[in-house]
Design a protein around this motif. Structure first.
Motif, PDB file in Angstrom:
ATOM      1  N   ALA A 150       0.833  -1.201   0.000  1.00  0.00           N
ATOM      2  CA  ALA A 150       0.000   0.000   0.000  1.00  0.00           C
ATOM      3  C   ALA A 150       0.869   1.252   0.000  1.00  0.00           C
ATOM      4  N   ASN A 151       1.969   1.238   0.756  1.00  0.00           N
ATOM      5  CA  ASN A 151       2.885   2.385   0.755  1.00  0.00           C
ATOM      6  C   ASN A 151       3.502   2.585  -0.628  1.00  0.00           C
ATOM      7  N   GLY A 152       3.909   1.486  -1.256  1.00  0.00           N
ATOM      8  CA  GLY A 152       4.468   1.590  -2.595  1.00  0.00           C
ATOM      9  C   GLY A 152       3.470   2.132  -3.583  1.00  0.00           C
ATOM     10  N   ASP A 153       2.209   1.750  -3.424  1.00  0.00           N
ATOM     11  CA  ASP A 153       1.161   2.253  -4.312  1.00  0.00           C
ATOM     12  C   ASP A 153       0.994   3.757  -4.151  1.00  0.00           C
ATOM     13  N   ARG A 154       1.009   4.229  -2.908  1.00  0.00           N
ATOM     14  CA  ARG A 154       0.879   5.671  -2.666  1.00  0.00           C
ATOM     15  C   ARG A 154       2.083   6.432  -3.229  1.00  0.00           C
ATOM     16  N   GLN A 159       9.586   5.698 -17.715  1.00  0.00           N
ATOM     17  CA  GLN A 159      10.192   4.460 -17.205  1.00  0.00           C
ATOM     18  C   GLN A 159      11.514   4.699 -16.486  1.00  0.00           C
ATOM     19  N   ARG A 160      12.275   5.688 -16.902  1.00  0.00           N
ATOM     20  CA  ARG A 160      13.554   5.949 -16.223  1.00  0.00           C
ATOM     21  C   ARG A 160      13.314   6.437 -14.797  1.00  0.00           C
ATOM     22  N   ARG A 161      12.279   7.244 -14.635  1.00  0.00           N
ATOM     23  CA  ARG A 161      11.961   7.731 -13.291  1.00  0.00           C
ATOM     24  C   ARG A 161      11.493   6.581 -12.408  1.00  0.00           C
ATOM     25  N   LEU A 162      10.704   5.674 -12.986  1.00  0.00           N
ATOM     26  CA  LEU A 162      10.262   4.509 -12.216  1.00  0.00           C
ATOM     27  C   LEU A 162      11.452   3.637 -11.836  1.00  0.00           C
ATOM     28  N   ARG A 163      12.376   3.440 -12.761  1.00  0.00           N
ATOM     29  CA  ARG A 163      13.528   2.589 -12.469  1.00  0.00           C
ATOM     30  C   ARG A 163      14.378   3.193 -11.352  1.00  0.00           C
ATOM     31  N   GLU A 164      14.519   4.515 -11.351  1.00  0.00           N
ATOM     32  CA  GLU A 164      15.270   5.171 -10.273  1.00  0.00           C
ATOM     33  C   GLU A 164      14.590   4.940  -8.925  1.00  0.00           C
ATOM     34  N   ALA A 165      13.252   5.059  -8.902  1.00  0.00           N
ATOM     35  CA  ALA A 165      12.516   4.821  -7.661  1.00  0.00           C
ATOM     36  C   ALA A 165      12.603   3.352  -7.262  1.00  0.00           C
ATOM     37  N   PHE A 166      12.553   2.470  -8.248  1.00  0.00           N
ATOM     38  CA  PHE A 166      12.666   1.029  -8.006  1.00  0.00           C
ATOM     39  C   PHE A 166      13.981   0.706  -7.305  1.00  0.00           C
ATOM     40  N   GLU A 167      15.060   1.348  -7.762  1.00  0.00           N
ATOM     41  CA  GLU A 167      16.390   1.064  -7.222  1.00  0.00           C
ATOM     42  C   GLU A 167      16.607   1.685  -5.844  1.00  0.00           C
ATOM     43  N   SER A 168      15.884   2.764  -5.539  1.00  0.00           N
ATOM     44  CA  SER A 168      16.145   3.484  -4.290  1.00  0.00           C
ATOM     45  C   SER A 168      15.119   3.219  -3.197  1.00  0.00           C
ATOM     46  N   ASP A 169      13.943   2.699  -3.548  1.00  0.00           N
ATOM     47  CA  ASP A 169      12.868   2.555  -2.572  1.00  0.00           C
ATOM     48  C   ASP A 169      12.329   1.124  -2.603  1.00  0.00           C
ATOM     49  N   PRO A 170      12.558   0.344  -1.554  1.00  0.00           N
ATOM     50  CA  PRO A 170      12.100  -1.056  -1.539  1.00  0.00           C
ATOM     51  C   PRO A 170      10.583  -1.204  -1.674  1.00  0.00           C
ATOM     52  N   GLU A 171       9.820  -0.237  -1.162  1.00  0.00           N
ATOM     53  CA  GLU A 171       8.361  -0.362  -1.240  1.00  0.00           C
ATOM     54  C   GLU A 171       7.865  -0.160  -2.666  1.00  0.00           C
ATOM     55  N   VAL A 172       8.458   0.750  -3.405  1.00  0.00           N
ATOM     56  CA  VAL A 172       8.115   0.908  -4.822  1.00  0.00           C
ATOM     57  C   VAL A 172       8.522  -0.347  -5.588  1.00  0.00           C
ATOM     58  N   ALA A 173       9.711  -0.858  -5.276  1.00  0.00           N
ATOM     59  CA  ALA A 173      10.179  -2.075  -5.950  1.00  0.00           C
ATOM     60  C   ALA A 173       9.241  -3.240  -5.670  1.00  0.00           C
ATOM     61  N   LEU A 174       8.772  -3.352  -4.426  1.00  0.00           N
ATOM     62  CA  LEU A 174       7.861  -4.442  -4.067  1.00  0.00           C
ATOM     63  C   LEU A 174       6.551  -4.319  -4.828  1.00  0.00           C
ATOM     64  N   ARG A 175       6.020  -3.091  -4.937  1.00  0.00           N
ATOM     65  CA  ARG A 175       4.742  -2.896  -5.651  1.00  0.00           C
ATOM     66  C   ARG A 175       4.893  -3.274  -7.125  1.00  0.00           C
ATOM     67  N   CYS A 176       6.003  -2.895  -7.758  1.00  0.00           N
ATOM     68  CA  CYS A 176       6.221  -3.242  -9.164  1.00  0.00           C
ATOM     69  C   CYS A 176       6.391  -4.747  -9.332  1.00  0.00           C
ATOM     70  N   THR A 177       7.137  -5.355  -8.425  1.00  0.00           N
ATOM     71  CA  THR A 177       7.329  -6.802  -8.490  1.00  0.00           C
ATOM     72  C   THR A 177       6.013  -7.525  -8.295  1.00  0.00           C
ATOM     73  N   TRP A 178       5.183  -7.033  -7.366  1.00  0.00           N
ATOM     74  CA  TRP A 178       3.875  -7.624  -7.140  1.00  0.00           C
ATOM     75  C   TRP A 178       3.053  -7.641  -8.430  1.00  0.00           C
ATOM     76  N   GLN A 179       3.092  -6.538  -9.191  1.00  0.00           N
ATOM     77  CA  GLN A 179       2.316  -6.493 -10.429  1.00  0.00           C
ATOM     78  C   GLN A 179       2.778  -7.575 -11.401  1.00  0.00           C
ATOM     79  N   ILE A 180       4.081  -7.741 -11.508  1.00  0.00           N
ATOM     80  CA  ILE A 180       4.619  -8.751 -12.429  1.00  0.00           C
ATOM     81  C   ILE A 180       4.241 -10.156 -11.963  1.00  0.00           C
ATOM     82  N   VAL A 181       4.349 -10.408 -10.650  1.00  0.00           N
ATOM     83  CA  VAL A 181       3.998 -11.727 -10.109  1.00  0.00           C
ATOM     84  C   VAL A 181       2.509 -12.008 -10.312  1.00  0.00           C
TER      85      VAL A 181
END
Length: 245
Positions: A17-21, A108-130
């Motif tokens: 939920a934090n990653g979504d926000r 996408q570059r902005r998302l990738r930067e957030a993915f690399e720096s914020d575990p909650e954003v990375a988790l939300r993106c990974t959740w979508q793929i899973v």
């Protein structure tokens, strides 16, 4: 909150939920509108954006050289789509608006930067793929082993559960359904004639009806019994998880 978040490990709920926000803060503030039938991502084209669907339905489709098409995924409000943009230069499939839709987009570059720096954003993106992988695995089983009745029941129950989860209920027993019978056939791997025949039988038996592009599920228990062989344990337990949540 991402759709059907209850389907996954409860200890991840807060981080998801934090990653979504946080994705809300990253996306462009003005939603973009697409009319039904508009191609949002062209097949085979390089594309630099990831999207969150706010309203409407969107589909991922693979067009064959002779004009045949297979719908691979249907995205509903709350879903991220075109997330492949962060990983691949060109998309192997098109993404098309199945109804009038509004989306928020993120470079996408902005998302990738957030993915690399914020575990909650990375988790939300990974959740979508899973979650997409889970749906695709279910659909491979459905296409390979399911009868026409099982496929249709499975699809309608899946949409009911996903839309219900977005609204915080176990099921949506009535919901807009923008797919034409030809599109539904392309999703199901069936001819439109066969789809029409099965839907007529289900309607006559009092299970479900589709009128004016609205699905009405009249007997969810009976429809679920038909879909049962194709449904994974995650989906089967979704109602209990929602009720407990």
């Amino acid at each position: 909150m991402p759709t059907a978040i209850c389907l996954h490990r409860p200890e991840l709920t807060t981080a998801l939920a934090n990653g979504d926000r946080k994705l809300d803060d990253l996306t462009a503030p003005c939603p973009r509108a697409f009319a039904a039938g508009t191609t949002i991502v062209a097949q085979g084209a390089e594309h630099g954006f990831v999207y969150r669907l706010r309203t409407g339905w969107v589909g991922r489709v693979r067009q064959l050289p002779d004009g045949r098409a297979q719908y691979l995924m249907v995205f509903l409000p709350g879903d991220l789509f075109a997330i492949k943009s962060a990983f691949v230069a060109a998309h192997p499939d098109a993404v098309v608006a199945l109804s009038d839709a509004t989306v928020e987009r993120l470079e996408q570059r902005r998302l990738r930067e957030a993915f690399e720096s914020d575990p909650e954003v990375a988790l939300r993106c990974t959740w979508q793929i899973v979650e997409e992988e889970r749906r695709l695995h279910n659909w491979v089983v459905s296409l390979g082993q399911g009868s026409a009745e099982e496929r249709i029941a499975h699809l309608l129950i899946e949409f009911s559960a996903r839309l219900g989860a977005t609204a915080g209920t176990a099921q949506a027993l009535e919901y807009p359904f923008p797919l034409t019978q030809d599109q539904l056939g392309n999703v199901l791997g069936l001819t439109s004639v066969h789809v029409n025949r099965v839907l007529r039988r289900l309607r006559e038996e009092g299970l479900v009806s589709i009128r004016n592009r609205v699905v009405s599920i009249h007997d969810p228990e009976a429809l679920e019994r038909i879909a049962e062989p194709l449904r994974d344990a995650t989906v089967q337990n979704a109602g209990d998880a929602l009720a407990a949540g």
